[in-house]
Design an enzyme around this catalytic site. Structure first.
Site, short mmCIF file in Angstrom:
data_model
loop_
_atom_site.label_atom_id
_atom_site.label_comp_id
_atom_site.label_asym_id
_atom_site.label_seq_id
_atom_site.Cartn_x
_atom_site.Cartn_y
_atom_site.Cartn_z
N LYS A 67 0.85 -1.20 0.00
CA LYS A 67 0.00 0.00 0.00
C LYS A 67 0.88 1.25 0.00
O LYS A 67 2.01 1.20 0.51
CB LYS A 67 -0.86 0.03 1.27
CG LYS A 67 -2.04 -0.90 1.26
CD LYS A 67 -2.87 -0.71 2.52
CE LYS A 67 -4.05 -1.68 2.55
NZ LYS A 67 -5.01 -1.48 1.48
N ARG A 115 -10.51 -11.20 1.62
CA ARG A 115 -11.37 -12.24 1.02
C ARG A 115 -10.68 -13.61 1.08
O ARG A 115 -11.34 -14.63 1.15
CB ARG A 115 -11.77 -11.82 -0.40
CG ARG A 115 -10.65 -11.76 -1.38
CD ARG A 115 -11.00 -10.96 -2.64
NE ARG A 115 -10.98 -9.51 -2.39
CZ ARG A 115 -11.28 -8.61 -3.32
NH1 ARG A 115 -11.64 -8.98 -4.54
NH2 ARG A 115 -11.25 -7.32 -3.04
#
Ligand code: BES
Ligand code: ZN
Ligand code: ZN
Length: 477
Positions: free
Chosen positions: A255, A329
């Site tokens: 990130k 996920r």
């Protein structure tokens, strides 16, 4: 902090007085006419969001506006009492009394008033050593002898304890709030409040074949954990699954550094599930509730999983990793598949899953998706009642196209810049089988970077109040 009941005669000198717009009888008696004077000068008219401190000889009265009595809502009550309690605290008042007007003696209203105060007075200050917080409220006296109000207060305290417990876990830095620390807190809570808890470590996860959790963990120096809690209050089983990423650096798909600190909150779904278990057990809800929290950091260490990797999950389906930052996920795939073992009549998951959800709904509303309209409807209703709002996004089969992989059963990345919250949910749906399931994307609501009404800076504990409301009404039509 303690909440006690007292009668009006022993109100003391520090008092919160709610006022409906232009209805001053009670406030006037208490303030010796000051309230009406303030109204005539239009300084305080009891409007919603208005607040006025009146200094008296020995203390003060905090007048708080509830607005038009015909338009009163539980949320107005939470915010008004929350604000008034904060004013007391900010004035260094340690003990104060609170008036619940007649109409607030019903269960829901009294509960909302107490919730507003307890949630507003929370501050995470355990790490302050210089400017230590000395403004701490010790005791609140509720001036009521109504039995419904007393019952409501008990329930509000249990629910708020769970919200504040969740906020505390959220607010701790990731160097402290590790998967092991979450496990320890869950075990302690289970022991204290009477539910079962087992924390699976890395070796056990390897034996179980929880390869999705293990894959995300590979780049981290800290081992993963799978926290499984079980409260047996009835026959029907509900499974709650929470994303417990204790820090999300993005992994190899790193990130940007701006706001990366906020990724300590990426375990908010998991923290909420532990909080919910605690409250459900204390409230003795007539259900069997199973809480499942897969937990790990997502780090870019030398052993980290990489784009292009293929993971064979606990369920057996394979995932092509195209972005290591879509790790939530991945760990949830094992959590959701494991949940099916408990034969639940519904699975609900909580996850700070996508930035796309924040783009769509901001910080006010959680994204809600699932495969059962009835369940979705119940969650929306519970959200409206608690003002932990959720809004449904569609899950048309057409979106499945977005997660098709060339080399594995599915890929962990949707179409670029397009329906990111939905493709994440389409991915999760692959792991719930035929079970009724709903997914709450709490990326925008789990924490706040500014103070909001009864949600101070930091973790909000989102999902706890909503879920307890949902589970309380589970068997009501
Ligand atoms: N934890 C983040 C989601 C997130 C982002 C929550 C910002 C709150 C604020 C999640 O693991 C993530 O990184 N998601 C990616 C998915 C993408 C790579 C498909 C995202 O949303 O950018
Ligand atoms: Zn991520
Ligand atoms: Zn994440």
């Amino acid at each position: 902090m303690k909440i006690s009941f007292a009668n009006k005669e022993s109100a003391g000198n520090e008092l919160i007085v709610p006022v409906f717009e232009n209805e001053f009888q009670e406030a006037e008696k208490l303030t010796g006419g000051i309230a009406r004077k303030l109204a005539s000068k239009k300084e305080f008219e009891g409007k919603k969001d208005q607040i006025q401190v009146v200094h008296t000889q020995n203390g003060k009265i905090v007048l708080v506006g509830l607005g038009d009595s015909q338009k009163l809502s539980l949320e107005i009550i939470r915010q008004a009492y929350g604000k008034a309690a904060s004013v007391m605290r900010d004035n260094s008042t340690k003990k104060f009394s609170v008036i619940l007007p007649e109409c607030l003696n019903s269960f829901d209203e009294a509960k909302a008033a107490v919730e507003g105060m307890l949630l507003s007075l929370y501050k995470f200050s355990s790490f302050k050593t210089v400017e230590k917080d000395e403004k701490i409220v010790e005791e609140i006296f509720l001036l009521s002898d109504d039995s419904e109000a007393k019952r409501a207060v008990k329930e509000a305290i249990i629910i708020c304890d769970a919200v504040l417990f969740t906020r505390d876990l959220q607010n701790h830095p990731s160097s402290i709030a590790t998967p092991q620390m979450l496990g320890k807190k869950a075990l302690e809570s289970a022991k204290k409040f009477g539910f079962k808890c087992k924390v699976y470590g890395k070796n056990e996860l390897e034996k179980m074949g929880m390869n999705a959790i293990l894959a995300v963990n590979k780049g981290s120096a800290i081992p993963p954990a799978l926290i499984v809690m079980e409260y047996n209050g009835g026959k029907e089983t509900i499974c709650l699954v929470g994303k417990g990423i204790t820090f999300d650096s993005g992994g190899i798909s790193l990130k940007p550094s701006a706001a990366m600190d906020e990724m300590k909150f990426d375990m908010s779904g998991g923290a909420a599930v532990i909080g919910i278990m605690q409250a459900a057990a204390r409230l003795k809800l007539p259900l069997r509730i199973v809480g499942i929290v897969p937990s790990t950091e997502n780090m870019p260490g030398g052993k980290a999983y990489k784009p292009g990797d293929i993971i064979k999950t606990y369920l057996g389906k394979t995932i092509e990793v195209l972005d290591t930052d879509a790790e939530g996920r991945i760990i949830l795939s094992d959590g959701l598949a494991f949940a099916q073992k408990f034969k639940p009549s519904a699975i609900i998951d909580y996850a700070t899953l996508t930035g796309a959800c924040v783009v769509a709904l901001g910080n006010i509303t959680a994204g809600l998706m699932g495969n059962d309209d009835q369940l979705i409807k119940k969650i929306i209703e519970a959200g409206n009642a608690t003002n932990e709002k959720a809004w449904q996004l569609p899950m048309f089969d057409d979106y499945k196209e977005d997660i098709k992989s060339q080399v594995a059963d599915i890929k962990n990345l949707g179409a670029k810049g397009s329906a990111g919250a939905i493709s994440a949910a389409m991915f999760l749906k692959e792991f719930v089988g035929n079970c009724k399931w709903a997914h709450l994307d709490i990326a925008g609501t789990a924490w706040t970077t500014k103070d909001r009404p009864y949600k101070p800076f930091g973790g909000t504990g989102f999902g706890v109040r909503l879920t307890i409301e949902l589970l309380k009404n589970w068997n009501k039509q």
